[in-house]
Design a protein around this motif. Sequence first.
Motif, short mmCIF file in Angstrom:
data_model
loop_
_atom_site.label_atom_id
_atom_site.label_comp_id
_atom_site.label_asym_id
_atom_site.label_seq_id
_atom_site.Cartn_x
_atom_site.Cartn_y
_atom_site.Cartn_z
N SER A 144 -0.37 48.60 -57.28
CA SER A 144 -1.40 48.42 -56.25
C SER A 144 -1.64 49.75 -55.55
CB SER A 144 -0.95 47.37 -55.22
OG SER A 144 0.25 47.77 -54.58
N SER A 145 -2.84 49.88 -55.00
CA SER A 145 -3.18 51.11 -54.30
C SER A 145 -2.47 51.15 -52.96
CB SER A 145 -4.70 51.18 -54.09
OG SER A 145 -5.37 51.18 -55.33
N SER A 178 -2.27 54.31 -64.92
CA SER A 178 -2.81 52.96 -64.78
C SER A 178 -1.72 51.94 -64.51
CB SER A 178 -3.55 52.59 -66.07
OG SER A 178 -2.69 52.68 -67.20
N ILE A 206 0.22 51.86 -61.99
CA ILE A 206 0.43 51.63 -60.56
C ILE A 206 0.07 50.18 -60.24
CG2 ILE A 206 -0.26 52.30 -58.24
CD1 ILE A 206 -0.89 55.06 -59.29
N ASN A 255 -7.33 54.19 -56.25
CA ASN A 255 -6.88 54.10 -57.64
C ASN A 255 -7.72 54.98 -58.57
OD1 ASN A 255 -5.08 53.27 -59.56
ND2 ASN A 255 -6.04 51.29 -59.93
#
Length: 297
Positions: free
Chosen positions: A7-8, A3, A5, A207
């Motif tokens: 941004s995708s 979680s 990350i 995501n």
Amino acid sequence: THSHILSSPLITESKEIIPSQTINRITYGKRVLIVVPHKNEWGLLICKECRNIVRCLSCGRAAQQIDSKNIRCITCAQTVIPDGLCQRCQSARIHRYSVGSAGLMRIFKKRFPHRIIESIDASGVNLTQINDAHDIVVVATQKICDFPVSSFDHVVCLGFDPLLDIPTFFQEEKIMNLLVTFFTMGRSGEILTSRPLHRVYHALASNKVDALQKTLMQERSLELPPQSRFIELRSKLEISHDILSSFPGKIISQKIIKNTYSVTLSLNRDAWRSGEIWCNSLPAYIRIDPDPRAASI
């Protein structure tokens, strides 16, 4: 969990080595990381005249040089260039185009002559310059994970398509976790691929990495491919219960097809090596047909 990350990543479908939209993002990004697989060799064929990459007209996948005369699709095995001429310009100047970190270094030094271009793929890495430079393009393999390097504006991953098909049991999970590691090094990310609908890329872009991890775990528990390998035994004589009862995996089905006994077996990762030994001990009258993705047997 993944979680963290930021941004995708973007999924850029392209048949070019570095498409123009990616060049634009690299141009406007101050600190850019380009990641390729370790010792990567794509084995693409390219026309020297028009720079067209040779691809199958049926499925669009990359072609492969089989021998001096034959160029075939690596997916559907169709002959792509029967006469050895480029599909676009009819030139005969088609050659193998292998791009690894060294090849990408040459490409970016030519494309961005006034920018710092560094590589993380060998000894003598200039970590001070890589970490301190405000305007730099770094070309790296997964060796970058061994160094304290981060804080990039944009991360581009390319050349990972062929690795998704390597016949090992945890390959999809391994590549997905590797890409997640790369993308956490930058504010934005991008994957260059000819397979934008692959579930690993889709999970990263939407995501949903955790959801795919759960799916892979479920497939492993059910011993579904690619978490397992199948073996089919065929024989004109009945395959005895004593032989099958010693099998180290699961028996999926038993049937008779045109007077031939057929037994389908399944082996998971833990039982694969013992399955190889078991197959080598079978009587000579039993024909063994392994899963085509299997590395051995």
